[in-house]
Scaffold this active site. Structure first.
Site, mmCIF file in Angstrom:
data_model
loop_
_atom_site.group_PDB
_atom_site.id
_atom_site.type_symbol
_atom_site.label_atom_id
_atom_site.label_comp_id
_atom_site.label_asym_id
_atom_site.label_seq_id
_atom_site.Cartn_x
_atom_site.Cartn_y
_atom_site.Cartn_z
ATOM 1 C CE LYS A 524 -3.837 2.260 2.399
ATOM 2 N NZ LYS A 524 -4.803 2.164 3.505
ATOM 3 C CG ASP A 619 -15.175 1.802 5.599
ATOM 4 O OD1 ASP A 619 -16.400 1.737 5.380
ATOM 5 O OD2 ASP A 619 -14.349 2.115 4.726
#
Length: 736
Positions: A524, A619
């Protein structure tokens, strides 16, 4: 009227004769051989137009196929072309069905056939063929072209023709032509990739269709044909007459179609050019004409010449097209080069391919020179209209131009000595002993200082007097994570080539760690490194870096280098739960949904209850649940930030599912699927964390609900969120 049947009959006989002539062959039986030391040095076709055997080259021989009677025996195929010529030898079709080459005390296979040969034949079309006992072809030269195809032969998709090194050296040369899958025939230098930046000619037929081929007919028509039989493009039209046609990738990089007329006495005439891919007066426009660090100019005799810039010499003075190399000591940016001064030499109207690593805008040429001198890594610069592109070596595709200047960095004052001389060896050994002794002393001194510092640090740290001083944030030292450099991660991801997903702060790329057995990872890359991006990076490091659970994606390592912030995770090979729910050929059944729900629930329970620092995810949604190779669900944060457009009463799925339970409408959740209703009711009664992980799995799959299920963002536990909270930018994990 009476002549018509006779004419038809004669035409029929003529057709039979032609077919018979085309299939005639002289069989070569097992045990047959040819030798350089006998009169039988080749096997000829029945028409004696083609031969397979030994042909002379230089002071030796090679094995190949050629046109008999043409000047210098025009070669159309060569076996083992990169091997050196042999002084003498024998080719044998052995009794055990192998084609062997003997050039000394041992025999070696000349070709690699797919079976045992019973006989061979040199056909009249130039194809040398091996057959098994069923008369099926087990090998043929037409399937392994070198630099040429002849009439009746195809260049199939992804096949390549490679030019000769020179007219007297038939090893692989500087140029190649490739038949691409999209129907485009393209020419490149040999040691390059199949990209447009390296191409110098193409047929202009991309998008011509899949699995195209280059075809050469017996009448000389050269054309591209796709898999459906559609003629994509004709490169050369047919001709009348009796000819042998061949299409060759020539030594100079031009693909040409030649004809050799067959005379009445059976001899073959000199070659004539029928068609060529390029009609150039300036051969320097062909990329690869001159090698690395050299540039090409045309002489008065219209022959390209390769030149070395100041400070460079030819790698091979006998073959100048191989390129140039520095004749000064290379600059070491880590330590510098002692006794070496640097200057910049200008090559007016000479330009190389722009493959710069840095671009600066300057007022004039002097500014570009200074910019290169000030940069240790800069070895050349391309200057044009205020644009100064810094280059590393090697430089490629140097050529003349009237609009640009190349600036070459040259080292002066140092000397390049012969490392094989005895004086140099003595000096080198003495220097190595001195350096080794100096290194040993320095290491001992550093070890002593380090020991003293550690003792001092331990004593003083007890009283809290020494703060942590490190370029790496202190909280990272508490974690068992691997530190990577940015260059390492760029290397293992092929310069961040394959994107797996993206979030609001960056993208995720696929990579491979070479640890004996290659290990797949997900990297990432935080791209918005402002204050909020830095907080995102630290939040992920502080939270997931301290976690270790079967149902959480594992963080392997990190990179903190300058402005670069990257996180390295284990790779989840089966994608996201969203893919499993909505893109699979068949949706998961009830048992799979429950199993995955339990996986997610265990992960959330660990975050809420068992983790040292309690964490709320904020989330949870199908995109952030990833599936490993065993289809185990793991919580992560690699998903698209998507707004929803569902009805207001259904925006909060948690409330909507509970309302369905209260009003006895659970069937609405699962559609037509048969499920265990008792288990479903028990799962819905829990309005806490476990139910929040289940809700995305029990949402029905019918079209009316699909979009909402795909886009929904599950909320935090009910007691911690506003009733009508609007979506905010994506966050991964936050601490209680």
């Amino acid at each position: 009227m009476t002549m018509a049947p006779l004419l038809i009959f004669l035409f029929f006989l003529s057709s039979i004769d032609k077919a018979t002539a085309q299939t005639q062959r002289s069989n070569i039986t097992v045990g047959s051989s040819i030798s350089t030391n006998s009169n039988s040095s080749y096997w000829a076709s029945t028409t004696r137009l083609f031969a397979f055997g030994f042909y002379p080259i230089g002071d030796g021989f090679m094995v190949g196929i050629w046109i008999i009677g043409s000047s210098n025996n025009t070669i159309i195929w060569t076996a083992k072309r990169d091997d050196p010529p042999i002084s003498s030898g024998t080719v044998l079709l052995s009794t055990d069905g192998r084609l062997l080459l003997s050039s000394g005390e041992s025999d070696s296979p000349l070709i690699d056939a797919s079976g045992i040969a019973s006989y061979a034949s040199m056909l009249d079309n130039g194809n040398f063929v091996l057959y098994n006992s069923d008369s099926s072809i087990i090998w043929q030269s037409f399937n392994f072209p070198t630099d040429t195809i002849v009439a009746g032969q195809r260049l199939e998709v992804n096949w390549t023709l490679l030019s000769h090194f020179s007219e007297t050296n038939h090893s692989i040369g500087r140029f190649r032509i490739v038949m691409h899958t999209d129907g485009n025939l393209v020419s490149y230098p040999t040691a390059t990739t199949n990209t447009s930046r390296d191409a110098y000619w193409h047929s202009g037929t991309w998008m011509g269709g899949s699995n195209a081929s280059l075809n050469l007919d017996t009448d000389g028509r050269l054309y591209l044909l796709n898999s459906t039989g559609f003629n994509i493009k004709t490169l050369a039209e047919n001709r009348t007459g009796t000819f042998i046609f061949r299409a060759t990738m020539d030594v100079d990089g031009i693909f040409r179609l030649y004809s050799h007329q067959i005379e009445n006495n059976g001899s073959v005439s000199e070659k004539s050019i029928v068609w060529q891919s390029l009609n150039l007066t300036d051969r320097c426009e062909i990329k690869g004409t001159c090698g690395p660090n050299s540039y090409c100019t045309m002489g008065d005799d219209i022959v390209p010449r390769c030149n070395c810039p100041e400070g460079f010499d030819f790698v091979d003075s006998q073959h100048m097209f191989r390129g140039c190399e520095e004749n000064f000591i290379k600059q070491d940016c880590g330590r510098g080069t002692e006794g070496m001064t640097w200057a910049v030499a200008a090559l007016e109207n000479i330009y190389w391919e722009d493959d710069g690593y840095a671009l600066v805008w300057v007022a004039n040429e002097e500014g570009c020179k200074q910019a290169c001198l000030d940069d240790c890594y800069c070895m050349a610069a391309l200057f044009k209209d205020g644009r100064c592109s810094k280059q590393k070596l090697p430089l490629r595709y140097g050529n003349r131009t009237n609009f640009a200047t190349t600036l070459i960095k040259v080292g002066r004052g140092g000397t390049v000595t012969d490392p094989t001389s005895s004086e140099v060896r003595k000096t080198k050994i003495g220097n190595e002993i001195f350096v080794a002794g100096l290194v040993l002393i320095i290491c001992s001194f550093i070890t002593l200082l380090s020991s003293c510092y550690l003792v001092y640090r331990r004593k003083v740290a007890v009283y809290g007097m020494i703060p942590e001083q490190s370029s790496t944030p202190a909280f990272i030292e508490e974690m068992n994570l691997r530190s990577f450099t940015h260059d390492q991660l760029a290397s293992v991801t092929d310069n961040f080539k394959e994107e797996l997903g993206r979030g609001s702060f960056g993208k995720v790329y696929k990579g491979f760690l070479p640890n004996g057995v290659s290990r797949t990872i997900a990297v990432k890359k935080i791209e918005k490194l402002a204050e909020e991006g830095e907080r995102e990076f630290e939040a992920e490091m502080k939270t997931i870096g301290r976690t270790h659970h079967r149902n959480l994606v594992r963080l392997i390592g990190f990179c903190i280098e300058g402005s670069h912030r990257l996180l390295v995770y284990e790779y989840m090979s089966n994608g996201s739960l969203a893919d499993f729910l909505f893109k699979a050929e068949a949706p998961p059944d009830w048992n799979d949904r429950v199993r995955i729900a339990l996986d997610v629930a265990r992960g959330i329970h660990y975050l809420h209850e068992e983790c040292e620092t309690h964490i709320i995810h904020c989330d949870i949604k199908p995109h952030n649940i990833l599936m490993d190779e065993c289809w185990i669900a793991k919580i992560s944060d690699f998903g698209r930030h998507v707004e929803i457009e569902a009805a207001e009463s259904e925006i909060i799925l948690l409330d909507w599912v509970y309302n369905c339970f209260e009003h006895g409408k659970l069937d609405k959740l699962v559609g037509d699927e048969e499920v265990e209703k008792t288990m479903l009711e028990r799962m819905q009664m829990d309005i806490g964390v476990f139910r929040s992980s289940v809700v995305m799995l029990v949402v029905p799959i019918p079209d009316t609900m699909l979009l909402m299920a795909l886009q929904a963002r599950l909320p935090m536990p009910v007691q911690q969120r506003p009733r009508r909270q609007r979506r905010r930018p994506l966050r991964f994990l936050q601490e209680d």
